[in-house]
Design a protein around this motif. Structure first.
Motif, PDB file in Angstrom:
ATOM      1  N   PRO A  45       6.403  -5.401  -1.975  1.00  0.00           N
ATOM      2  CA  PRO A  45       5.760  -4.078  -1.850  1.00  0.00           C
ATOM      3  C   PRO A  45       5.511  -3.411  -3.199  1.00  0.00           C
ATOM      4  O   PRO A  45       4.493  -2.731  -3.380  1.00  0.00           O
ATOM      5  CB  PRO A  45       6.767  -3.280  -1.010  1.00  0.00           C
ATOM      6  N   ASP A  48       2.470  -5.092  -4.822  1.00  0.00           N
ATOM      7  CA  ASP A  48       1.235  -4.690  -4.151  1.00  0.00           C
ATOM      8  C   ASP A  48       0.821  -3.291  -4.577  1.00  0.00           C
ATOM      9  O   ASP A  48      -0.360  -3.031  -4.870  1.00  0.00           O
ATOM     10  CB  ASP A  48       1.445  -4.752  -2.641  1.00  0.00           C
ATOM     11  N   GLN A  49       1.779  -2.386  -4.647  1.00  0.00           N
ATOM     12  CA  GLN A  49       1.476  -1.012  -5.028  1.00  0.00           C
ATOM     13  C   GLN A  49       1.076  -0.913  -6.498  1.00  0.00           C
ATOM     14  O   GLN A  49       0.182  -0.135  -6.858  1.00  0.00           O
ATOM     15  CB  GLN A  49       2.687  -0.129  -4.761  1.00  0.00           C
ATOM     16  N   LEU A 150       8.404  -9.128   5.775  1.00  0.00           N
ATOM     17  CA  LEU A 150       7.025  -8.785   5.433  1.00  0.00           C
ATOM     18  C   LEU A 150       6.546  -7.558   6.197  1.00  0.00           C
ATOM     19  O   LEU A 150       6.930  -7.344   7.346  1.00  0.00           O
ATOM     20  CB  LEU A 150       6.083  -9.959   5.767  1.00  0.00           C
ATOM     21  N   LYS A 151       5.665  -6.790   5.568  1.00  0.00           N
ATOM     22  CA  LYS A 151       4.957  -5.731   6.279  1.00  0.00           C
ATOM     23  C   LYS A 151       3.914  -6.377   7.183  1.00  0.00           C
ATOM     24  O   LYS A 151       3.250  -7.340   6.792  1.00  0.00           O
ATOM     25  CB  LYS A 151       4.267  -4.802   5.282  1.00  0.00           C
ATOM     26  N   GLU A 152       3.751  -5.835   8.383  1.00  0.00           N
ATOM     27  CA  GLU A 152       2.733  -6.395   9.274  1.00  0.00           C
ATOM     28  C   GLU A 152       1.340  -6.285   8.660  1.00  0.00           C
ATOM     29  O   GLU A 152       0.539  -7.209   8.737  1.00  0.00           O
ATOM     30  CB  GLU A 152       2.758  -5.679  10.633  1.00  0.00           C
ATOM     31  N   ASP A 153       1.061  -5.120   8.091  1.00  0.00           N
ATOM     32  CA  ASP A 153      -0.245  -4.887   7.478  1.00  0.00           C
ATOM     33  C   ASP A 153      -0.053  -4.747   5.972  1.00  0.00           C
ATOM     34  O   ASP A 153       0.621  -3.825   5.513  1.00  0.00           O
ATOM     35  CB  ASP A 153      -0.860  -3.599   8.053  1.00  0.00           C
ATOM     36  N   TRP A 155       0.260  -8.374   5.201  1.00  0.00           N
ATOM     37  CA  TRP A 155       0.663  -9.756   4.963  1.00  0.00           C
ATOM     38  C   TRP A 155       0.903 -10.549   6.231  1.00  0.00           C
ATOM     39  O   TRP A 155       0.487 -11.706   6.336  1.00  0.00           O
ATOM     40  CB  TRP A 155       1.904  -9.767   4.071  1.00  0.00           C
TER      41      TRP A 155
END
Length: 202
Positions: A45, A48-49, A150-153, A155
């Motif tokens: 995360p 990504d950020q 993992l985050k659903e949205d 990945w």
């Protein structure tokens, strides 16, 4: 952190269980197990950020800048582990002695697919219920296990779409309650250790 390896804590408890400690019976039969976890799942995360992606691939950032999160100094302990690991999922730009990182979607998806592939190989060796499942069910199980990190949205959605798996199928229970403590023993230790070491094979 333990011996340079990031650990996560698992808590297991069966409905009827207790511990015998000498002459004393402890009614709480729960069990805590520390097992290795791949640090990439933890920093994903942040990566990504940090790239601040829009229509373009995003920005390259220094790793110590990416890992600095105000109020959460613990991320700094991961810095020594990340330089080599992130090569699997990031584009890297070198300027002099400095390295700058940017998360790459294609590399990350390939890394996740590799995790799924190797997880599918190891699952049938962990438990008799896994061994009897079809290849598609095993793939869903593997993605479901990785999906815990993992985050659903976006990945987990991307991974499921790429592998042709229904996202809802990855959320179905994978084991009966009676089998949970079996995996809490050496089998789950072997799996978590494999999940961490597997990065070198991808």
């Amino acid at each position: 952190m333990m011996d340079g390896c990031l650990q996560e804590i698992h808590w297991f408890k069966q409905r009827y269980n207790s511990w015998f400690l000498g002459d004393y019976v402890c009614e709480d039969g729960s069990l805590y197990v520390a097992t290795p976890v791949d640090p990439i799942f933890v920093v994903l995360p942040l990566m990504d950020q940090a790239r601040m992606k829009g229509d373009e691939p995003g920005k390259f950032r220094a790793l110590d800048e990416i890992m600095f999160v105000e109020g959460y100094p613990g991320y700094g302990h991961l810095l020594p582990l990340m330089h080599e690991l992130l090569e699997a999922v990031c584009d890297i730009k070198e300027i002099g002695l400095l390295k700058f990182y940017r998360l790459d979607d294609c590399k990350l998806l390939a890394w996740l697919c590799c995790k799924v592939k190797h997880t599918m190989k190891i699952l049938p060796t962990l438990n008799k219920h896994y061994a009897g499942r079809s290849e598609e069910d095993t793939k869903s199980d593997a993605i479901g296990l990785l999906g815990e990190y993992l985050k659903e949205d976006p990945w987990l959605f991307c991974l499921c779409n790429h592998l042709g798996v229904d996202l809802e199928a990855t959320k179905k229970p994978r084991l009966k309650d009676s089998d949970t403590m079996d995996l809490a023993s050496e089998k789950i230790l072997d799996f978590r250790q494999w999940l961490t070491n597997d990065l070198q094979q991808c």
